[in-house]
Motif scaffolding. Structure first.
Motif, PDB file in Angstrom:
ATOM      1  N   HIS A 197      62.327 -94.453 -62.777  1.00 31.81           N
ATOM      2  CA  HIS A 197      62.174 -93.005 -62.616  1.00 31.81           C
ATOM      3  C   HIS A 197      63.141 -92.453 -61.589  1.00 31.81           C
ATOM      4  CE1 HIS A 197      58.833 -92.425 -65.163  1.00 31.81           C
ATOM      5  NE2 HIS A 197      57.841 -92.610 -64.321  1.00 31.81           N
ATOM      6  N   GLY A 198      63.613 -91.227 -61.863  1.00 30.26           N
ATOM      7  CA  GLY A 198      64.139 -90.333 -60.864  1.00 30.26           C
ATOM      8  C   GLY A 198      63.279 -89.083 -60.903  1.00 30.26           C
ATOM      9  N   LEU A 199      62.754 -88.643 -59.768  1.00 26.46           N
ATOM     10  CA  LEU A 199      61.895 -87.461 -59.702  1.00 26.46           C
ATOM     11  C   LEU A 199      62.470 -86.502 -58.661  1.00 26.46           C
ATOM     12  CD1 LEU A 199      59.859 -90.186 -59.863  1.00 26.46           C
ATOM     13  CD2 LEU A 199      58.142 -88.416 -60.059  1.00 26.46           C
ATOM     14  N   PHE A 200      62.942 -85.353 -59.107  1.00 28.29           N
ATOM     15  CA  PHE A 200      63.446 -84.334 -58.191  1.00 28.29           C
ATOM     16  C   PHE A 200      62.447 -83.191 -58.162  1.00 28.29           C
ATOM     17  CE2 PHE A 200      65.760 -80.650 -56.762  1.00 28.29           C
ATOM     18  CZ  PHE A 200      66.541 -81.156 -55.737  1.00 28.29           C
ATOM     19  N   VAL A 201      61.959 -82.865 -56.966  1.00 27.24           N
ATOM     20  CA  VAL A 201      60.927 -81.838 -56.838  1.00 27.24           C
ATOM     21  C   VAL A 201      61.578 -80.459 -56.937  1.00 27.24           C
ATOM     22  CG1 VAL A 201      59.049 -80.911 -55.440  1.00 27.24           C
ATOM     23  CG2 VAL A 201      59.553 -83.375 -55.386  1.00 27.24           C
ATOM     24  N   LEU A 202      61.187 -79.704 -57.955  1.00 25.15           N
ATOM     25  CA  LEU A 202      61.720 -78.372 -58.205  1.00 25.15           C
ATOM     26  C   LEU A 202      60.947 -77.290 -57.467  1.00 25.15           C
ATOM     27  CD1 LEU A 202      62.139 -78.727 -62.072  1.00 25.15           C
ATOM     28  CD2 LEU A 202      63.991 -78.784 -60.381  1.00 25.15           C
ATOM     29  N   GLU A 203      59.657 -77.519 -57.277  1.00 28.42           N
ATOM     30  CA  GLU A 203      58.798 -76.456 -56.730  1.00 28.42           C
ATOM     31  C   GLU A 203      57.565 -77.082 -56.113  1.00 28.42           C
ATOM     32  OE1 GLU A 203      56.298 -72.577 -58.492  1.00 28.42           O
ATOM     33  OE2 GLU A 203      57.730 -73.654 -59.755  1.00 28.42           O
ATOM     34  N   GLY A 204      57.081 -76.491 -55.005  1.00 27.88           N
ATOM     35  CA  GLY A 204      55.804 -76.873 -54.429  1.00 27.88           C
ATOM     36  C   GLY A 204      55.874 -78.112 -53.555  1.00 27.88           C
ATOM     37  N   LYS A 205      54.700 -78.662 -53.270  1.00 27.79           N
ATOM     38  CA  LYS A 205      54.606 -79.870 -52.452  1.00 27.79           C
ATOM     39  C   LYS A 205      53.397 -80.682 -52.897  1.00 27.79           C
ATOM     40  CE  LYS A 205      52.129 -77.572 -48.643  1.00 27.79           C
ATOM     41  NZ  LYS A 205      52.126 -77.360 -47.176  1.00 27.79           N
ATOM     42  N   ALA A 206      53.428 -81.964 -52.530  1.00 21.58           N
ATOM     43  CA  ALA A 206      52.352 -82.870 -52.930  1.00 21.58           C
ATOM     44  C   ALA A 206      52.381 -84.092 -52.033  1.00 21.58           C
ATOM     45  CB  ALA A 206      52.508 -83.282 -54.392  1.00 21.58           C
ATOM     46  N   VAL A 207      51.361 -84.914 -52.177  1.00 14.76           N
ATOM     47  CA  VAL A 207      51.339 -86.228 -51.556  1.00 14.76           C
ATOM     48  C   VAL A 207      51.418 -87.249 -52.679  1.00 14.76           C
ATOM     49  CG1 VAL A 207      50.096 -87.818 -50.050  1.00 14.76           C
ATOM     50  CG2 VAL A 207      49.958 -85.353 -49.653  1.00 14.76           C
ATOM     51  N   TYR A 208      52.431 -88.097 -52.618  1.00 13.22           N
ATOM     52  CA  TYR A 208      52.699 -89.059 -53.687  1.00 13.22           C
ATOM     53  C   TYR A 208      52.354 -90.470 -53.226  1.00 13.22           C
ATOM     54  CZ  TYR A 208      54.637 -88.524 -58.337  1.00 13.22           C
ATOM     55  OH  TYR A 208      54.771 -88.375 -59.685  1.00 13.22           O
ATOM     56  N   ARG A 209      51.666 -91.203 -54.080  1.00 12.27           N
ATOM     57  CA  ARG A 209      51.415 -92.623 -53.844  1.00 12.27           C
ATOM     58  C   ARG A 209      52.573 -93.410 -54.446  1.00 12.27           C
ATOM     59  NH1 ARG A 209      48.151 -96.169 -50.804  1.00 12.27           N
ATOM     60  NH2 ARG A 209      47.960 -98.140 -51.924  1.00 12.27           N
ATOM     61  N   LEU A 210      53.324 -94.125 -53.629  1.00 12.54           N
ATOM     62  CA  LEU A 210      54.450 -94.934 -54.065  1.00 12.54           C
ATOM     63  C   LEU A 210      54.244 -96.350 -53.544  1.00 12.54           C
ATOM     64  CD1 LEU A 210      57.322 -92.400 -53.308  1.00 12.54           C
ATOM     65  CD2 LEU A 210      56.325 -92.918 -55.539  1.00 12.54           C
ATOM     66  N   ASN A 211      54.019 -97.272 -54.457  1.00 11.51           N
ATOM     67  CA  ASN A 211      53.732 -98.656 -54.117  1.00 11.51           C
ATOM     68  C   ASN A 211      52.517 -98.706 -53.194  1.00 11.51           C
ATOM     69  OD1 ASN A 211      54.098-101.399 -54.359  1.00 11.51           O
ATOM     70  ND2 ASN A 211      55.690-101.531 -52.797  1.00 11.51           N
ATOM     71  N   ARG A 212      52.678 -99.056 -51.926  1.00 11.31           N
ATOM     72  CA  ARG A 212      51.526 -99.161 -51.004  1.00 11.31           C
ATOM     73  C   ARG A 212      51.395 -97.964 -50.081  1.00 11.31           C
ATOM     74  NH1 ARG A 212      54.135-104.087 -51.226  1.00 11.31           N
ATOM     75  NH2 ARG A 212      55.462-103.451 -49.468  1.00 11.31           N
TER      76      ARG A 212
END
Length: 269
Positions: free
Chosen positions: A207-222
């Motif tokens: 994956h490549g994920l580019f954030v276009l709008e807003g905000k979040a908390v992402y779980r990545l691996n651990r």
């Protein structure tokens, strides 16, 4: 859409940021896309770019992703040097004229184009433009012709709501994922305020994920990582991933993944 990159933090700024590179993922916050990290390309006039992802043995190996900045009148008459490369362009700011096999298309923010391998195309900016250029070597499949060029927009493509989410999670599909001519997909994922990806996706796609709008908390691996508009996440195969939104508005990101092909059993040649 996300804020534009460039510039340089002042001497009074703390260096502490969220940039991370691990064995399973990388996070490039928007602050890393400064003047001193920009690159340039042969054959492109009045252009600079930020390389967000490139094939790396032992990490993500299938694609590269550039964030391109082209000044008015700039661009290229010979943009793609690799005849095996296919590409996707997605415009976030400004305006470009994209000419594919002699046909001109005017694209502004939200414009999307798929460019098959061997396709003849040129690009000129009619005003200062910022766009993503995702490149992948096309993997042929027996009896299946490569896809045709496609030009559309985010605005003209209705998002597909994910089942059992009451509209909180939707995906904008620019191409049909069941079309085996395609060996990559570039989509937009939208999560409404309070929306979640409620399980740790763990799969073979990079994956490549580019954030276009807003905000979040992402779980990545651990790890749990805060991300916002302008940030880029780069995930190798099988990196566990999930998220929940953390802002008052929608959280949207441009997503690349490799699809619809056998797994190579040795080096790709």
């Amino acid at each position: 859409m996300s804020s534009t990159p460039g510039g340089l933090p002042p001497q009074t700024a703390l260096h502490t940021q969220r940039a991370t590179f691990t064995e399973a993922y990388a996070v490039l916050p928007r602050a890393t896309m400064s003047d001193i990290t920009a690159s340039r390309l042969p054959g492109w006039a009045e252009t600079r770019l930020w390389v967000l992802a490139r094939p790396m043995t032992g990490f993500a190996e299938t694609f590269s992703q550039y964030l391109m900045e082209v000044q008015p009148g700039g661009g290229s008459d010979a943009p793609e040097p690799d005849p095996q490369a296919q590409g996707v362009l997605f415009v976030t700011h400004g305006a470009i004229t994209l000419t594919i096999e002699g046909t001109a298309h005017d694209l502004t923010a939200g414009g999307y184009a798929y460019l098959p391998p061997g396709c003849a195309w040129t690009l000129k900016a009619t005003e200062k433009a910022l766009f993503h250029w995702i490149r992948k070597a096309y993997v042929p499949a027996p009896g299946i012709a490569p896809p045709a060029p496609l030009v559309t927009t985010d605005q003209a493509t209705a998002p597909k709501v994910m089942p059992d989410t009451d509209g909180a999670w939707a995906t904008t599909l620019f191409t049909d994922p069941a079309d085996l001519a395609h060996d990559m997909a570039v989509t937009i994922v939208t999560l409404q305020p309070g929306g979640v990806i409620p399980f740790e996706e763990t799969h073979v796609m990079e994956h490549g994920l580019f954030v276009l709008e807003g905000k979040a908390v992402y779980r990545l691996n651990r790890d749990w990582v805060e991300v916002e508009a302008g940030d880029f996440m780069w995930l190798r195969a099988f990196c566990p991933q999930a998220c929940y939104t953390g802002g008052p508005g929608p959280f949207r990101y441009l997503l690349y993944k490799d699809i619809n092909r056998h797994m190579p059993l040795g080096p790709i040649v």
